[in-house]
Design an enzyme around this catalytic site. Sequence first.
Site, PDB file in Angstrom:
ATOM      1  CB  SER A  49      -1.132   0.068   1.180  1.00 41.87           C
ATOM      2  OG  SER A  49      -2.134   0.980   1.074  1.00 41.87           O
ATOM      3  CG  ASP A  55      -7.076  -2.382  -3.614  1.00 40.38           C
ATOM      4  OD1 ASP A  55      -7.395  -1.406  -3.230  1.00 40.38           O
ATOM      5  OD2 ASP A  55      -6.011  -2.637  -3.595  1.00 40.38           O
ATOM      6  CG  HIS A  68      -6.232  -1.734   0.001  1.00 38.08           C
ATOM      7  ND1 HIS A  68      -5.217  -1.588  -0.909  1.00 38.08           N
ATOM      8  CD2 HIS A  68      -5.727  -1.192   1.330  1.00 38.08           C
ATOM      9  CE1 HIS A  68      -4.328  -0.784  -0.319  1.00 38.08           C
ATOM     10  NE2 HIS A  68      -4.437  -0.583   0.922  1.00 38.08           N
TER      11      HIS A  68
END
Length: 342
Positions: A190, A284, A314
């Site tokens: 991320s 996501d 995610h």
Amino acid sequence: MARTATHSPARVDGPPAGPIEIDVRTRVFTWITDRVGVIAISRMSAEDLARARSRRLSHNVVTSRVFGPMPEDVSLTDLRIAGPDGPLTLRLYRPHGPLPAGRHPDEGLPVVVNFHGGGGSLGNLDQSDWLCAHVAARVGALVVSVDYRLAPEHPYPAARDDGYAALCWAVRHAEALGGRADRVAVMGDSAGGNLAAVVCLLAREAGPVIDAQVLLYPVVDLTFDAPSTTAFERGPMLTRADMDVFRTNYLGEGGDASDPFCSPLRAPDHRDLPPALVITAMVDPLHDDGVAYAERLRDAGVPTRHSDHARAVHGFICFPGVCRAAGEALAEICEELAARLA
């Protein structure tokens, strides 16, 4: 199951038509986290944010069911180094089990520098323990995880500068740590994937040499204009409202979302970057940008593997106990790093 793509479009048209199913355990887990709001920064007060940051993860039978069991043959050590603007904490994961076949005991260990996720405003070293420890054990690597500064107190370029400084320190001190300065990779999920990609851009110009980059559902374009951002604007796990707060915190006053050192997808040139493994989750908001980055690297001649996990959300690498894709992704990561750092 994951599918490893050899080709993917530079900008996809969003997720497939119709509903996308995710695993039952994942669905229940995301419902609970949404109700509790433990990672929903758009619903946090300043006090909530402080509590979320200070929350530590202990490793026991209960937590292992969600966050994954730790390998027994890896030791963890925290140390402080001098950073660009004060001390930085690093966590070292050192394997003590048998080395991979062909590795001589007197050789130093390859070095993998990791950056945790959390949107640049949340997250800490604990959340990467499962990933880093298992990479250390399976690859036979010294993993160095970076506790970089967080926004909004420390907006861009604080995290970027910390990440690059930590990489340079790890390479400079590799031999003293029992590592090899000529076998180096970066890894991040991320927002940590953003930092991993960005330090590769910086290192291309000024060193050190990086042999591989592993980007897990990375943030690579802070303009947030991909179709998947709209398709999954209400989550699960990550919402558009959360993304907007993360971006505002990270950029601070007058920040430019198109700056390639914030948004590496927008870099004018991706040639001569390290070989890459890009892992994306289909469910996501960041999915399409991750796909686009893999294709951008490939078009620039960078050896690139892209693995798209169809039933994953995610952040799934942080919850191996409830997201089966985490185990599949870990195997892909270790295979890639073992090959690149051999």
